[in-house]
Write a protein that holds these residues in place. Structure first.
Motif, PDB file in Angstrom:
ATOM      1  N   ALA A  44       0.842  -1.207   0.000  1.00  0.00           N
ATOM      2  CA  ALA A  44       0.000   0.000   0.000  1.00  0.00           C
ATOM      3  C   ALA A  44       0.873   1.252   0.000  1.00  0.00           C
ATOM      4  N   LEU A  45       1.918   1.253   0.834  1.00  0.00           N
ATOM      5  CA  LEU A  45       2.779   2.433   0.929  1.00  0.00           C
ATOM      6  C   LEU A  45       3.541   2.648  -0.382  1.00  0.00           C
ATOM      7  N   ASP A  46       4.027   1.548  -0.947  1.00  0.00           N
ATOM      8  CA  ASP A  46       4.786   1.647  -2.199  1.00  0.00           C
ATOM      9  C   ASP A  46       3.910   2.246  -3.306  1.00  0.00           C
ATOM     10  N   ILE A  47       2.685   1.753  -3.430  1.00  0.00           N
ATOM     11  CA  ILE A  47       1.777   2.271  -4.485  1.00  0.00           C
ATOM     12  C   ILE A  47       1.392   3.725  -4.173  1.00  0.00           C
ATOM     13  N   ALA A  48       1.140   3.995  -2.881  1.00  0.00           N
ATOM     14  CA  ALA A  48       0.785   5.377  -2.503  1.00  0.00           C
ATOM     15  C   ALA A  48       1.906   6.338  -2.900  1.00  0.00           C
ATOM     16  N   GLU A  49       3.151   5.870  -2.754  1.00  0.00           N
ATOM     17  CA  GLU A  49       4.294   6.732  -3.085  1.00  0.00           C
ATOM     18  C   GLU A  49       4.453   6.951  -4.598  1.00  0.00           C
ATOM     19  N   SER A  50       3.741   6.120  -5.388  1.00  0.00           N
ATOM     20  CA  SER A  50       3.735   6.366  -6.840  1.00  0.00           C
ATOM     21  C   SER A  50       2.671   7.403  -7.204  1.00  0.00           C
ATOM     22  N   GLY A  51       1.803   7.707  -6.232  1.00  0.00           N
ATOM     23  CA  GLY A  51       0.680   8.613  -6.481  1.00  0.00           C
ATOM     24  C   GLY A  51       1.057   9.985  -7.005  1.00  0.00           C
ATOM     25  N   PRO A  52       2.052  10.640  -6.387  1.00  0.00           N
ATOM     26  CA  PRO A  52       2.418  11.976  -6.881  1.00  0.00           C
ATOM     27  C   PRO A  52       2.903  11.944  -8.338  1.00  0.00           C
ATOM     28  N   VAL A  53       3.591  10.867  -8.716  1.00  0.00           N
ATOM     29  CA  VAL A  53       4.100  10.759 -10.081  1.00  0.00           C
ATOM     30  C   VAL A  53       2.957  10.465 -11.053  1.00  0.00           C
ATOM     31  N   GLU A  54       2.094   9.520 -10.642  1.00  0.00           N
ATOM     32  CA  GLU A  54       0.979   9.115 -11.512  1.00  0.00           C
ATOM     33  C   GLU A  54      -0.219  10.064 -11.387  1.00  0.00           C
ATOM     34  N   ARG A  55      -0.158  10.963 -10.422  1.00  0.00           N
ATOM     35  CA  ARG A  55      -1.271  11.902 -10.144  1.00  0.00           C
ATOM     36  C   ARG A  55      -2.555  11.156  -9.791  1.00  0.00           C
ATOM     37  N   ILE A  56      -2.422  10.300  -8.768  1.00  0.00           N
ATOM     38  CA  ILE A  56      -3.570   9.488  -8.341  1.00  0.00           C
ATOM     39  C   ILE A  56      -4.202  10.113  -7.101  1.00  0.00           C
ATOM     40  N   ASP A  57      -5.515  10.317  -7.145  1.00  0.00           N
ATOM     41  CA  ASP A  57      -6.238  10.729  -5.949  1.00  0.00           C
ATOM     42  C   ASP A  57      -6.987   9.527  -5.405  1.00  0.00           C
ATOM     43  N   ALA A  58      -6.335   8.785  -4.522  1.00  0.00           N
ATOM     44  CA  ALA A  58      -6.983   7.637  -3.886  1.00  0.00           C
ATOM     45  C   ALA A  58      -6.236   7.338  -2.605  1.00  0.00           C
ATOM     46  N   ALA A  59      -7.000   7.004  -1.553  1.00  0.00           N
ATOM     47  CA  ALA A  59      -6.353   6.597  -0.305  1.00  0.00           C
ATOM     48  C   ALA A  59      -5.952   5.134  -0.434  1.00  0.00           C
ATOM     49  N   MET A  60      -4.806   4.800   0.140  1.00  0.00           N
ATOM     50  CA  MET A  60      -4.274   3.439  -0.002  1.00  0.00           C
ATOM     51  C   MET A  60      -3.797   2.988   1.369  1.00  0.00           C
ATOM     52  N   SER A  61      -4.278   1.847   1.857  1.00  0.00           N
ATOM     53  CA  SER A  61      -3.801   1.373   3.148  1.00  0.00           C
ATOM     54  C   SER A  61      -3.677  -0.149   3.137  1.00  0.00           C
TER      55      SER A  61
END
Ligand SMILES: NC(=O)C1=CN([C@@H]2O[C@H](COP(=O)(O)OP(=O)(O)OC[C@H]3O[C@@H](n4cnc5c(N)ncnc54)[C@H](O)[C@@H]3O)[C@@H](O)[C@H]2O)C=CC1
Ligand SMILES: O=C([O-])CC(=O)C(=O)O
Length: 320
Positions: A44-61
């Motif tokens: 979850a943390l690894d994917i969340a950390e891709s969020g700023p690059v991919e511009r993802i608005d989603a909570a991940m846990s």
């Protein structure tokens, strides 16, 4: 409006890929669950950390506590074990049946209104057991296999015909095992059924038969190559297509392992059939006409699944 909540029960190879795809498509907030502490949290943390690059608005846990899936709109179940070379999917039945019991109870307690997509093998028997263990309505519990098997068939056909996969449709029905039924009459290139393409001389019956067999062996082909487990990219993409159909009320006509009661001469039984998936879950089971040969193949596949369901009942008396 709050984002939908997607719970992924099992955070292994398919679970992690599901989380990544669901995030990239911004289908909702995602909770990864697993019994292996650290794995769901780490992914979850690894994917969340891709969020700023991919511009993802989603909570991940990530979690090991079923309470955290509370109120999930969709649960996709991959918990259990995968096969290795030399094993059949059916060899997984005993161990994965126990997993379905705990997963079914967890979903019933915390996400009873979810649309549940089971992926764990042997698929048709596991989705049957999961519905029983969870007690959720049958139209809200289904299994992913037909989309994957049809995607494999489409891929092989597009290579043979040298056309875009977008122009190839295919239907693979029956159980997700060696007896699955790729229906050539209902599979097309640009709307032209495969038998007509043989008549037109675009391919031969021998080549088509080989593609049908490769489709049936599609899972084993990947297991043989990977050696450490089974396919995960295409299975995850296939389940995401089903989840999206539900969340966006797309009314997609997709083959999936659905509870069939009345159609195909079946009486409350899970097997791969064409369905319509929308906001109501599995909204319709589509009963297509089969000729004698197709019906014989489908019945053989149903019989194979019946054998697995009987084995489940023998192992766990509460299912009988
Ligand atoms: N239906 C289909 O078309 C396909 C089905 N599969 C099946 O999907 C399943 C998952 O495959 P992979 O993700 O590759 O396996 P994997 O081994 O990478 O992941 C399975 C995860 O389940 C977890 N797990 C085990 N017991 C659990 C429990 N009681 N509760 C929660 N989590 C638990 C494990 O810790 C592991 O992280 C396998 O059974 C495999 O055969 C795989 C491909 C296609
Ligand atoms: O073959 C396996 O074990 C996994 C599976 O179901 C597939 O890839 O179709």
């Amino acid at each position: 409006m709050a984002r939908p909540k997607i719970a992924l029960i099992g955070s292994g190879m398919i679970g992690g890929t599901l989380a990544h795809l669901a995030a990239l498509k911004e289908l909702g907030d995602i909770v990864l669950f697993d019994i292996a502490d650290g794995v769901p949290q780490g992914k979850a943390l690894d994917i969340a950390e891709s969020g700023p690059v991919e511009r993802i608005d989603a909570a991940m846990s990530g979690t090991t506590d079923y309470a955290d899936i509370a109120g999930a709109d969709v649960c996709i179940v991959t918990a259990g074990v995968a096969r290795k070379p030399g094993m059949s999917r059916d060899d997984l039945l005993g161990i994965n049946l126990k997993v379905m019991k705990s997963v079914g109870e967890g979903i019933a307690a915390h996400a009873p209104n979810a649309f549940v997509i089971c992926i764990t093998n042997p698929l048709d028997a596991m989705v049957w057991a999961l519905q029983k263990f969870s007690g959720l309505p049958a139209h809200k519990v289904c299994g992913m296999a037909g989309v994957l098997d049809s995607a494999r068939f489409r891929h092989f056909l597009s290579e043979e015909f040298e056309v875009s996969m977008r122009d190839v449709t295919a239907f693979v029905l029956g159980g997700h095992g060696d007896t699955m039924v790729p229906l050539t009459r209902y599979s097309t290139v640009g709307g032209i059924p495969l038998p007509d393409l043989v008549d037109m001389g675009w391919t031969t019956q021998e080549k088509l038969d080989a593609i049908v067999q490769r489709t049936r062996d599609g899972g084993a082909e990947i297991v043989g190559l990977l050696k450490t487990g089974s396919a995960y990219y295409a299975p995850a993409a296939s389940a995401i297509e089903m989840a999206e159909a539900y969340l966006k009320d797309q009314k997609r006509l997709l083959p999936c392992a659905a509870h069939v009661d009345g159609a195909y001469g079946l009486d409350g039984f899970y097997v791969g059939v064409p369905t319509v998936i929308g906001a109501g879950g599995v909204e319709r089971v589509v009963e297509i006409n089969m000729n004698k040969d197709e019906k014989a193949m489908f019945d053989k596949s149903v019989d194979a699944v019946k054998g697995l369901v009987a084995a489940c009942k023998e192992i766990d008396g509460s299912l009988a």
